[in-house]
Design a protein around this motif. Structure first.
Motif, mmCIF file in Angstrom:
data_model
loop_
_atom_site.group_PDB
_atom_site.id
_atom_site.type_symbol
_atom_site.label_atom_id
_atom_site.label_comp_id
_atom_site.label_asym_id
_atom_site.label_seq_id
_atom_site.Cartn_x
_atom_site.Cartn_y
_atom_site.Cartn_z
ATOM 1 N N ASP A 72 -0.177 -4.041 49.527
ATOM 2 C CA ASP A 72 0.952 -4.966 49.638
ATOM 3 C C ASP A 72 2.285 -4.270 49.379
ATOM 4 O O ASP A 72 3.308 -4.614 49.976
ATOM 5 C CB ASP A 72 0.778 -6.127 48.645
ATOM 6 C CG ASP A 72 -0.447 -6.977 48.962
ATOM 7 O OD1 ASP A 72 -0.800 -7.068 50.156
ATOM 8 O OD2 ASP A 72 -1.046 -7.522 48.010
ATOM 9 N N ASP A 73 2.285 -3.293 48.468
ATOM 10 C CA ASP A 73 3.517 -2.615 48.088
ATOM 11 C C ASP A 73 3.551 -1.209 48.683
ATOM 12 O O ASP A 73 2.493 -0.591 48.911
ATOM 13 C CB ASP A 73 3.630 -2.525 46.565
ATOM 14 C CG ASP A 73 3.660 -3.902 45.914
ATOM 15 O OD1 ASP A 73 4.341 -4.784 46.464
ATOM 16 O OD2 ASP A 73 2.993 -4.075 44.873
ATOM 17 N N PRO A 74 4.749 -0.664 48.923
ATOM 18 C CA PRO A 74 4.859 0.734 49.397
ATOM 19 C C PRO A 74 4.235 1.684 48.374
ATOM 20 O O PRO A 74 4.248 1.423 47.167
ATOM 21 C CB PRO A 74 6.371 0.950 49.513
ATOM 22 C CG PRO A 74 6.954 -0.424 49.611
ATOM 23 C CD PRO A 74 6.067 -1.311 48.806
ATOM 24 N N GLY A 79 8.091 8.850 41.972
ATOM 25 C CA GLY A 79 9.301 8.293 42.546
ATOM 26 C C GLY A 79 9.510 8.622 44.010
ATOM 27 O O GLY A 79 10.579 8.344 44.564
ATOM 28 N N ILE A 80 8.500 9.213 44.640
ATOM 29 C CA ILE A 80 8.614 9.648 46.033
ATOM 30 C C ILE A 80 7.862 8.677 46.940
ATOM 31 O O ILE A 80 6.667 8.424 46.716
ATOM 32 C CB ILE A 80 8.033 11.059 46.210
ATOM 33 C CG1 ILE A 80 8.820 12.061 45.367
ATOM 34 C CG2 ILE A 80 8.035 11.471 47.674
ATOM 35 C CD1 ILE A 80 8.175 13.434 45.304
ATOM 36 N N GLY A 90 7.465 13.044 50.834
ATOM 37 C CA GLY A 90 6.143 12.430 50.884
ATOM 38 C C GLY A 90 5.120 13.321 51.557
ATOM 39 O O GLY A 90 3.954 13.373 51.153
ATOM 40 N N ASP A 91 5.537 14.069 52.584
ATOM 41 C CA ASP A 91 4.618 14.984 53.261
ATOM 42 C C ASP A 91 4.133 16.078 52.313
ATOM 43 O O ASP A 91 2.975 16.501 52.375
ATOM 44 C CB ASP A 91 5.306 15.632 54.465
ATOM 45 C CG ASP A 91 5.512 14.658 55.614
ATOM 46 O OD1 ASP A 91 4.919 13.558 55.574
ATOM 47 O OD2 ASP A 91 6.267 14.997 56.549
ATOM 48 N N VAL A 92 5.022 16.543 51.428
ATOM 49 C CA VAL A 92 4.645 17.580 50.472
ATOM 50 C C VAL A 92 3.535 17.071 49.554
ATOM 51 O O VAL A 92 2.536 17.755 49.299
ATOM 52 C CB VAL A 92 5.867 18.040 49.647
ATOM 53 C CG1 VAL A 92 5.445 19.002 48.542
ATOM 54 C CG2 VAL A 92 6.896 18.692 50.559
ATOM 55 N N VAL A 93 3.692 15.843 49.053
ATOM 56 C CA VAL A 93 2.673 15.256 48.176
ATOM 57 C C VAL A 93 1.355 15.083 48.926
ATOM 58 O O VAL A 93 0.282 15.436 48.425
ATOM 59 C CB VAL A 93 3.158 13.910 47.607
ATOM 60 C CG1 VAL A 93 2.060 13.275 46.749
ATOM 61 C CG2 VAL A 93 4.422 14.099 46.782
ATOM 62 N N ILE A 193 6.807 18.673 36.366
ATOM 63 C CA ILE A 193 6.862 18.119 37.721
ATOM 64 C C ILE A 193 8.258 17.583 38.041
ATOM 65 O O ILE A 193 8.716 17.648 39.184
ATOM 66 C CB ILE A 193 5.781 17.037 37.884
ATOM 67 C CG1 ILE A 193 4.408 17.710 37.903
ATOM 68 C CG2 ILE A 193 5.983 16.204 39.146
ATOM 69 C CD1 ILE A 193 3.242 16.768 37.905
ATOM 70 N N LYS A 194 8.960 17.094 37.021
ATOM 71 C CA LYS A 194 10.329 16.616 37.233
ATOM 72 C C LYS A 194 11.257 17.742 37.699
ATOM 73 O O LYS A 194 12.311 17.485 38.274
ATOM 74 C CB LYS A 194 10.883 16.020 35.931
ATOM 75 C CG LYS A 194 10.256 14.694 35.544
ATOM 76 C CD LYS A 194 10.753 13.542 36.392
ATOM 77 C CE LYS A 194 12.168 13.150 35.997
ATOM 78 N NZ LYS A 194 12.644 11.961 36.731
#
Length: 418
Positions: A72-74, A79-80, A90-93, A193-194
């Motif tokens: 239902d949610d993106p 935070g990506i 998003g492609d990197v993840v 990671i930040k």
């Protein structure tokens, strides 16, 4: 060495006989095979155009699988937005999850969805704001500290403090304490990671340095297994290189036994260094000014409060050599501050000030003394009473072993001369 170099080298003049060849033990041979040298390492690309056609296809299939999964949610992670057409992060993840499952789309999707569920249940997005009560472990057991030569953030891990039974019981005494420690350990990784870019051509992974000195094997087995499981399942492809330092002989033996069963890609990330070689190993990947002082570097706690560290000059001290570093052009009233370190010291060090004026007296700023292997970098300063030069000397004449070293300095003129 050219004439402008501040380094001068004096060869040891004492005659030495050639060492007799010694037979290598089985353990020594295994350690040499595993130590320091890892297969050629090449970091993964995140440029779509550089992927194989089959890998590009797998990425598109993973996006389609996630899009049609009925959420239902993106989908977000760190935070990506994972499925945004306008955000390449998003492609990197997604590529990290695909690589962790050898580009098997179904397995990668399953891993990613389980990770999202874990992050929700674990409240991973909130962990950075929590005070978990481990101030005594900050900067000792696990901590982010500086970057390597390629700008990857570096995470240091050292569990030797838990050899102390009282400390062990205080941190791991029951399951509630263990779970709180695991949450703190995740917090440290989330800090790293930040610092990542999550973009093609950027910095997309960290370096792990693990100090195995005095690590209690049996007592930490449960915690180690939990940490390994958490990181493998939920932080795929986040580590570009794993450097093990102060490695005891049995670890090298185990690595040699299991190495044939590891993939070349996995082995390419490993660097294994036996005890006493920490500085020599770390300098290959991390500049001396970014290496913590306890590992033969120049970086001390709190250094980052005064801005980026001043770069250090690196040099080597061969066995049988004495190296003099001459810092010239010091004016009267100026204050010179310096740091110097030699990996695995066990040699003689001194510092003296030599006036320019004829007939001036040389001042022994630091008298010759032998520095033990576990001593940290020298940090000192001296205000010159007259114009002259400072000479830092390291004497490795009693050893045949080459050692890595580094130094840096600043000179501040007095107000009267400015």
């Amino acid at each position: 060495m050219d004439a402008t170099s501040p380094l001068s080298v004096q060869e040891n003049q004492t005659p030495q006989s050639s060492p007799k060849p010694s037979k290598k033990t089985f353990i020594t041979s295994l350690m040499e095979a595993a130590a320091l040298r890892s297969p050629s390492f090449k970091e993964d690309t995140y440029f779509i155009a550089h992927l194989k056609s089959s890998e590009q296809k797998a990425l598109q299939q993973l996006k389609h699988t996630l899009t049609t999964a009925g959420h239902d949610d993106p989908l977000f992670m760190w935070g990506i937005p994972l499925l945004s057409a306008d955000d390449r992060r998003g492609d990197v993840v997604l590529l990290k999850f695909l690589r962790a499952r050898d580009f098997r789309v179904h397995d990668a999707a399953d891993m990613l969805l389980k990770c999202l569920a874990w992050r929700r249940d674990f409240a991973a997005d909130a962990v950075l704001d929590e005070d978990l009560g481990f101030k005594e472990l900050e900067g000792v057991v696990a901590y982010m500290h500086g970057c390597d030569r390629d700008r990857h953030p570096v995470c240091y891990n050292a569990y030797g403090v838990f050899k102390d039974r009282e400390m062990y019981e205080r941190i791991f005494g029951d399951d509630e304490k263990l779970q709180r420690f695991l949450r703190w350990r995740v917090q440290i990784l989330e800090r790293g990671i930040k610092l990542l870019d999550f973009k093609p051509g950027g910095i997309n992974s960290i370096i792990q340095v693990t100090d195995l000195k005095n690590m209690p094997k049996r007592e930490l087995r449960a915690a180690s297994n939990h940490i390994l499981s958490l990181f493998q399942d939920n932080y795929p492809e986040m580590v570009a290189r794993k450097i093990f330092i102060n490695v005891p002989w049995y670890f090298s033996l185990l690595y040699s036994m299991f190495s044939p069963f590891l993939t070349q890609r996995t082995k390419s990330k490993f660097v294994i260094s036996k005890e006493g070689n920490a500085a020599e190993t770390l300098y290959k990947f991390i500049r001396p000014e970014a290496v913590p002082v306890q590992y033969g570097g120049l970086s001390r706690p709190g250094d980052d409060l005064s801005g980026p560290p001043k770069p250090a000059s690196e040099f080597a001290v061969k066995g049988g050599e004495k190296v003099n570093i001459q810092i010239e052009g010091i004016e009267a009233g100026s204050t010179i501050t310096w740091d110097i370190v030699v990996g695995g010291w066990e040699l003689e060090y001194s510092a003296e000030f030599m006036p320019n004026a004829e007939g001036g007296y040389t001042v022994a700023v630091e008298k010759p003394r032998r520095i033990a292997a576990d001593e940290e970098a020298v940090h000192n300063s001296y205000t010159a009473p007259e114009a002259g030069k400072l000479v830092l000397s390291v004497d490795n004449a009693a050893s045949r072993k080459r050692k890595v070293a580094a130094y840096r300095y600043t000179v501040r003129k007095s107000a009267a001369t400015m």
